[in-house]
Design a protein around this motif. Structure first.
Motif, PDB file in Angstrom:
ATOM      1  N   GLU A   1       1.182 -22.030  66.440  1.00 37.39           N
ATOM      2  CA  GLU A   1       2.344 -22.883  66.693  1.00 37.39           C
ATOM      3  C   GLU A   1       2.436 -23.999  65.664  1.00 37.39           C
ATOM      4  O   GLU A   1       3.532 -24.431  65.297  1.00 37.39           O
ATOM      5  CB  GLU A   1       2.279 -23.478  68.101  1.00 37.39           C
ATOM      6  N   GLY A   2       1.313 -24.470  65.180  1.00 33.79           N
ATOM      7  CA  GLY A   2       1.315 -25.514  64.166  1.00 33.79           C
ATOM      8  C   GLY A   2       1.761 -25.037  62.800  1.00 33.79           C
ATOM      9  O   GLY A   2       1.946 -25.855  61.885  1.00 33.79           O
ATOM     10  N   LYS A   3       1.932 -23.718  62.636  1.00 32.98           N
ATOM     11  CA  LYS A   3       2.337 -23.148  61.355  1.00 32.98           C
ATOM     12  C   LYS A   3       3.803 -22.734  61.333  1.00 32.98           C
ATOM     13  O   LYS A   3       4.304 -22.317  60.288  1.00 32.98           O
ATOM     14  CB  LYS A   3       1.475 -21.917  61.034  1.00 32.98           C
ATOM     15  N   ARG A   4       4.478 -22.884  62.453  1.00 33.38           N
ATOM     16  CA  ARG A   4       5.840 -22.369  62.521  1.00 33.38           C
ATOM     17  C   ARG A   4       6.802 -23.165  61.645  1.00 33.38           C
ATOM     18  O   ARG A   4       7.832 -22.651  61.229  1.00 33.38           O
ATOM     19  CB  ARG A   4       6.320 -22.345  63.971  1.00 33.38           C
ATOM     20  N   GLY A   5       6.477 -24.401  61.350  1.00 32.80           N
ATOM     21  CA  GLY A   5       7.313 -25.178  60.446  1.00 32.80           C
ATOM     22  C   GLY A   5       6.716 -25.335  59.069  1.00 32.80           C
ATOM     23  O   GLY A   5       7.218 -26.123  58.245  1.00 32.80           O
ATOM     24  N   ASP A   6       5.646 -24.609  58.799  1.00 35.50           N
ATOM     25  CA  ASP A   6       4.956 -24.709  57.505  1.00 35.50           C
ATOM     26  C   ASP A   6       5.561 -23.688  56.540  1.00 35.50           C
ATOM     27  O   ASP A   6       5.249 -22.496  56.591  1.00 35.50           O
ATOM     28  CB  ASP A   6       3.454 -24.451  57.711  1.00 35.50           C
ATOM     29  N   ARG A   7       6.400 -24.162  55.651  1.00 32.60           N
ATOM     30  CA  ARG A   7       7.105 -23.254  54.745  1.00 32.60           C
ATOM     31  C   ARG A   7       6.140 -22.565  53.778  1.00 32.60           C
ATOM     32  O   ARG A   7       6.303 -21.384  53.462  1.00 32.60           O
ATOM     33  CB  ARG A   7       8.169 -24.027  53.960  1.00 32.60           C
ATOM     34  N   PHE A   8       5.147 -23.305  53.312  1.00 32.58           N
ATOM     35  CA  PHE A   8       4.226 -22.685  52.354  1.00 32.58           C
ATOM     36  C   PHE A   8       3.372 -21.609  53.016  1.00 32.58           C
ATOM     37  O   PHE A   8       3.087 -20.579  52.404  1.00 32.58           O
ATOM     38  CB  PHE A   8       3.322 -23.731  51.712  1.00 32.58           C
ATOM     39  N   PHE A   9       2.948 -21.825  54.260  1.00 34.13           N
ATOM     40  CA  PHE A   9       2.191 -20.803  54.990  1.00 34.13           C
ATOM     41  C   PHE A   9       2.988 -19.508  55.025  1.00 34.13           C
ATOM     42  O   PHE A   9       2.462 -18.422  54.766  1.00 34.13           O
ATOM     43  CB  PHE A   9       1.917 -21.304  56.412  1.00 34.13           C
ATOM     44  N   GLN A  10       4.263 -19.618  55.304  1.00 36.81           N
ATOM     45  CA  GLN A  10       5.122 -18.439  55.377  1.00 36.81           C
ATOM     46  C   GLN A  10       5.318 -17.794  54.012  1.00 36.81           C
ATOM     47  O   GLN A  10       5.207 -16.568  53.865  1.00 36.81           O
ATOM     48  CB  GLN A  10       6.477 -18.844  55.965  1.00 36.81           C
ATOM     49  N   GLU A  11       5.581 -18.603  52.997  1.00 38.56           N
ATOM     50  CA  GLU A  11       5.820 -18.068  51.654  1.00 38.56           C
ATOM     51  C   GLU A  11       4.566 -17.451  51.058  1.00 38.56           C
ATOM     52  O   GLU A  11       4.588 -16.346  50.499  1.00 38.56           O
ATOM     53  CB  GLU A  11       6.334 -19.184  50.731  1.00 38.56           C
ATOM     54  N   ALA A  12       3.437 -18.151  51.180  1.00 40.18           N
ATOM     55  CA  ALA A  12       2.193 -17.689  50.552  1.00 40.18           C
ATOM     56  C   ALA A  12       1.692 -16.393  51.166  1.00 40.18           C
ATOM     57  O   ALA A  12       1.149 -15.531  50.462  1.00 40.18           O
ATOM     58  CB  ALA A  12       1.123 -18.763  50.662  1.00 40.18           C
ATOM     59  N   LEU A  13       1.871 -16.233  52.462  1.00 42.71           N
ATOM     60  CA  LEU A  13       1.382 -15.031  53.137  1.00 42.71           C
ATOM     61  C   LEU A  13       2.415 -13.912  53.181  1.00 42.71           C
ATOM     62  O   LEU A  13       2.156 -12.854  53.755  1.00 42.71           O
ATOM     63  CB  LEU A  13       0.935 -15.381  54.558  1.00 42.71           C
ATOM     64  N   GLY A  14       3.577 -14.142  52.597  1.00 48.34           N
ATOM     65  CA  GLY A  14       4.592 -13.095  52.532  1.00 48.34           C
ATOM     66  C   GLY A  14       5.192 -12.753  53.874  1.00 48.34           C
ATOM     67  O   GLY A  14       5.471 -11.575  54.154  1.00 48.34           O
ATOM     68  N   LEU A  15       5.411 -13.768  54.713  1.00 47.88           N
ATOM     69  CA  LEU A  15       5.946 -13.549  56.052  1.00 47.88           C
ATOM     70  C   LEU A  15       7.454 -13.780  56.065  1.00 47.88           C
ATOM     71  O   LEU A  15       7.947 -14.746  55.475  1.00 47.88           O
ATOM     72  CB  LEU A  15       5.287 -14.504  57.056  1.00 47.88           C
ATOM     73  N   SER A  16       8.183 -12.930  56.753  1.00 47.51           N
ATOM     74  CA  SER A  16       9.611 -13.167  56.928  1.00 47.51           C
ATOM     75  C   SER A  16       9.840 -14.237  57.980  1.00 47.51           C
ATOM     76  O   SER A  16      10.882 -14.891  57.999  1.00 47.51           O
ATOM     77  CB  SER A  16      10.328 -11.873  57.320  1.00 47.51           C
ATOM     78  N   ASN A  17       8.841 -14.436  58.846  1.00 44.77           N
ATOM     79  CA  ASN A  17       8.892 -15.494  59.856  1.00 44.77           C
ATOM     80  C   ASN A  17       7.473 -15.666  60.385  1.00 44.77           C
ATOM     81  O   ASN A  17       6.631 -14.771  60.243  1.00 44.77           O
ATOM     82  CB  ASN A  17       9.860 -15.137  60.989  1.00 44.77           C
ATOM     83  N   VAL A  18       7.202 -16.816  60.993  1.00 44.90           N
ATOM     84  CA  VAL A  18       5.896 -17.054  61.597  1.00 44.90           C
ATOM     85  C   VAL A  18       6.012 -16.787  63.093  1.00 44.90           C
ATOM     86  O   VAL A  18       6.885 -17.354  63.761  1.00 44.90           O
ATOM     87  CB  VAL A  18       5.417 -18.495  61.345  1.00 44.90           C
ATOM     88  N   PRO A  19       5.178 -15.912  63.655  1.00 41.23           N
ATOM     89  CA  PRO A  19       5.309 -15.571  65.076  1.00 41.23           C
ATOM     90  C   PRO A  19       4.899 -16.726  65.978  1.00 41.23           C
ATOM     91  O   PRO A  19       4.141 -17.612  65.580  1.00 41.23           O
ATOM     92  CB  PRO A  19       4.350 -14.384  65.238  1.00 41.23           C
ATOM     93  N   SER A  20       5.382 -16.714  67.195  1.00 40.81           N
ATOM     94  CA  SER A  20       4.938 -17.676  68.196  1.00 40.81           C
ATOM     95  C   SER A  20       3.568 -17.251  68.723  1.00 40.81           C
ATOM     96  O   SER A  20       3.114 -16.128  68.496  1.00 40.81           O
ATOM     97  CB  SER A  20       5.942 -17.737  69.349  1.00 40.81           C
ATOM     98  N   ALA A  21       2.926 -18.147  69.450  1.00 42.90           N
ATOM     99  CA  ALA A  21       1.613 -17.827  70.019  1.00 42.90           C
ATOM    100  C   ALA A  21       1.717 -16.665  70.998  1.00 42.90           C
ATOM    101  O   ALA A  21       0.854 -15.778  71.023  1.00 42.90           O
ATOM    102  CB  ALA A  21       1.029 -19.055  70.698  1.00 42.90           C
ATOM    103  N   ALA A  22       2.780 -16.660  71.797  1.00 40.10           N
ATOM    104  CA  ALA A  22       2.940 -15.575  72.771  1.00 40.10           C
ATOM    105  C   ALA A  22       3.148 -14.240  72.077  1.00 40.10           C
ATOM    106  O   ALA A  22       2.562 -13.218  72.470  1.00 40.10           O
ATOM    107  CB  ALA A  22       4.124 -15.883  73.692  1.00 40.10           C
ATOM    108  N   THR A  23       3.976 -14.242  71.031  1.00 43.93           N
ATOM    109  CA  THR A  23       4.220 -13.002  70.291  1.00 43.93           C
ATOM    110  C   THR A  23       2.950 -12.514  69.613  1.00 43.93           C
ATOM    111  O   THR A  23       2.638 -11.311  69.639  1.00 43.93           O
ATOM    112  CB  THR A  23       5.318 -13.220  69.236  1.00 43.93           C
TER     113      THR A  23
END
Length: 443
Positions: free
Chosen positions: A55-77
């Motif tokens: 959940e702490g990574k959902r607003g982290d743009r670099f986490f998403q870009e660096a790992l090649g994610l189209s979106n960061v999943p929620s904890a439940a997902t």
């Protein structure tokens, strides 16, 4: 966390996670399975194992870009998708380990005999006070799990397997299946002969036979012998009365003698037999280390069985070096925060440990290729950096993320001590046309 750039490269370029995972686990909607697994590896390399940490990574743009994610999943997902992947997902993740290390150009240092050691061992994860599936009384006396791990390399200890087991499972039980998976992986990664090492918990003719058969003539075995019902006192009496026994005094009141006897004959698939050597060492103490005399001599017997032809002193020293793997266990439990596993479901925790092996190897690759250089951030001399050190010096480097001319740039501080090794490793891991610009900031 600028170091996530390395994690993304390792997973997508070296391990090719999307190509190897998504066709096996297709989804109709939502994030691809490879991105779910990548997200969790991104947490593990930070030393976070709880699903809620995403959940702490959902607003982290670099986490998403660096790992090649189209979106960061929620904890439940994240939790639900990993529950669904379970053991089949773990098997697919295990298949990433060889390409990750091979394409990442991992090097495996040998021991004095020229063999590359492959160490297999069981360790304990304390999950006391929980009601998770598979938790049981371990040999350490705690309620938890007893996973089996395999490490390759005398200094590096790259992980080739990390398989979850119930706490009550004996070390040798079903371990021949582990050998069937691990030995081919090791043979695919190095051209050198392997030296398979294990402790007395694996002392079984079935395991020796499995190791030699899987090794295809390229594997030697060195295992601790389990004395079981061996008559130590009778042996000590016989050695004391034998005039040919050579004793070596280690201190006043403590002496040892070492000798060799024929070991077991291990039958091969072709009907031939491999005869093991058994090295025995008797230790006799008549006083304690503080000089206190003992009423009766204290006798210990140790033994090792091996296919090696080296002198007994070399065999014993090679097995003593096997103890290095305890440091690797510690890195999983503390640095990756996996002492207490995040899920109550056994199959999900199986997947968690497989992903932990991937995260461990990514961090080890970074450490071996960047932090042993002379221009690396100042540390004491070492042949291997602990995962925590890699996190501190390479992953947690501060950098500003900017976008310009359709490119993403990381701007490092002018006095960043890790910039040179960070930049050089990044340049070595990416092709020029795909490189993210990494330049010192003028600020």
């Amino acid at each position: 966390m600028a170091g996530h750039a390395f994690v993304g490269i390792a997973l997508h370029r070296f391990a090719e996670i999307a190509r190897r995972i998504d066709p096996k686990f297709p989804v109709r909607q939502g994030l691809p399975s490879s991105q779910i697994l990548t997200s969790y590896v991104g947490l593990l390399v930070e030393g976070k194992s709880d699903f809620e940490a995403i959940e702490g990574k959902r607003g982290d743009r670099f986490f998403q870009e660096a790992l090649g994610l189209s979106n960061v999943p929620s904890a439940a997902t994240l939790r639900q998708r990993m529950d669904a992947l379970g053991v089949p997902g773990s098997e697919a993740v295990d298949a990433l380990l060889v390409p990750l290390l091979k394409r990442g150009k991992a090097k495996f240092s040998p021991v004095s005999t020229g063999h590359v050691p492959l160490d297999i061992d069981v360790f304990c994860l304390d999950n006391s006070g929980s009601h998770k599936e598979g938790v049981g009384r371990t040999y350490a006396g705690d309620d938890g799990y007893a996973p089996v791990a395999a490490y390759l390399g005398a200094e590096e200890g790259y992980c080739l397997a990390l398989e979850l087991r119930e706490g009550t499972q004996h070390s040798a039980k079903e371990s021949h299946y582990v050998l069937e998976r691990v030995i081919p992986r090791a043979l695919a990664l190095t051209k050198a002969r392997l030296l398979l090492r294990w402790d007395s918990g694996f002392d079984s003719e079935q395991l020796y036979a499995a190791a030699l058969n899987e090794g295809a003539g390229r594997v030697d075995v060195l295992g601790k012998w389990n004395p079981r019902a061996f008559d130590r006192e009778g042996c000590a009496v016989a050695k004391r009365g034998d005039a040919d026994t050579v004793w070596m005094s280690l201190r006043d009141g403590k002496r040892i003698t070492t000798w060799e006897v024929p070991g077991r004959a291990i039958e091969q698939k072709d009907g031939s037999a491999v005869h093991l050597r058994r090295i025995l060492r008797l230790t006799e103490r008549t006083t304690q280390a503080d000089g206190q005399p003992l009423l009766f001599p204290d006798v210990e017997i140790d033994g090792w069985e091996t296919t090696l032809a080296e002198p007994a002193e070399t065999i014993i020293a090679l097995y003593a070096d096997h103890g290095t793997h305890e440091q690797f266990h510690s890195e999983f439990k503390t640095d990756l925060d996996l002492e207490r596993l995040p899920s109550g479901k056994f199959d999900t925790n199986v997947l968690v440990l497989s992903l932990a092996a991937v995260a461990y190897n990514v961090l080890r690759l970074i450490g071996q290729q960047a932090l042993l250089r002379k221009d690396a951030p100042v540390r004491h001399p070492a042949k291997r950096r602990r995962l925590k050190t890699v996190m501190q010096e390479m992953l947690r480097v501060a950098a500003k993320l900017t976008r310009h001319a359709r490119r993403i740039a990381l701007n490092f501080g002018r006095r960043c001590s890790a910039f040179v090794v960070w930049h050089d490793l990044y340049a070595a891991w990416v092709a020029p046309e795909d490189a993210i610009a990494a330049a010192p900031s003028s600020a």
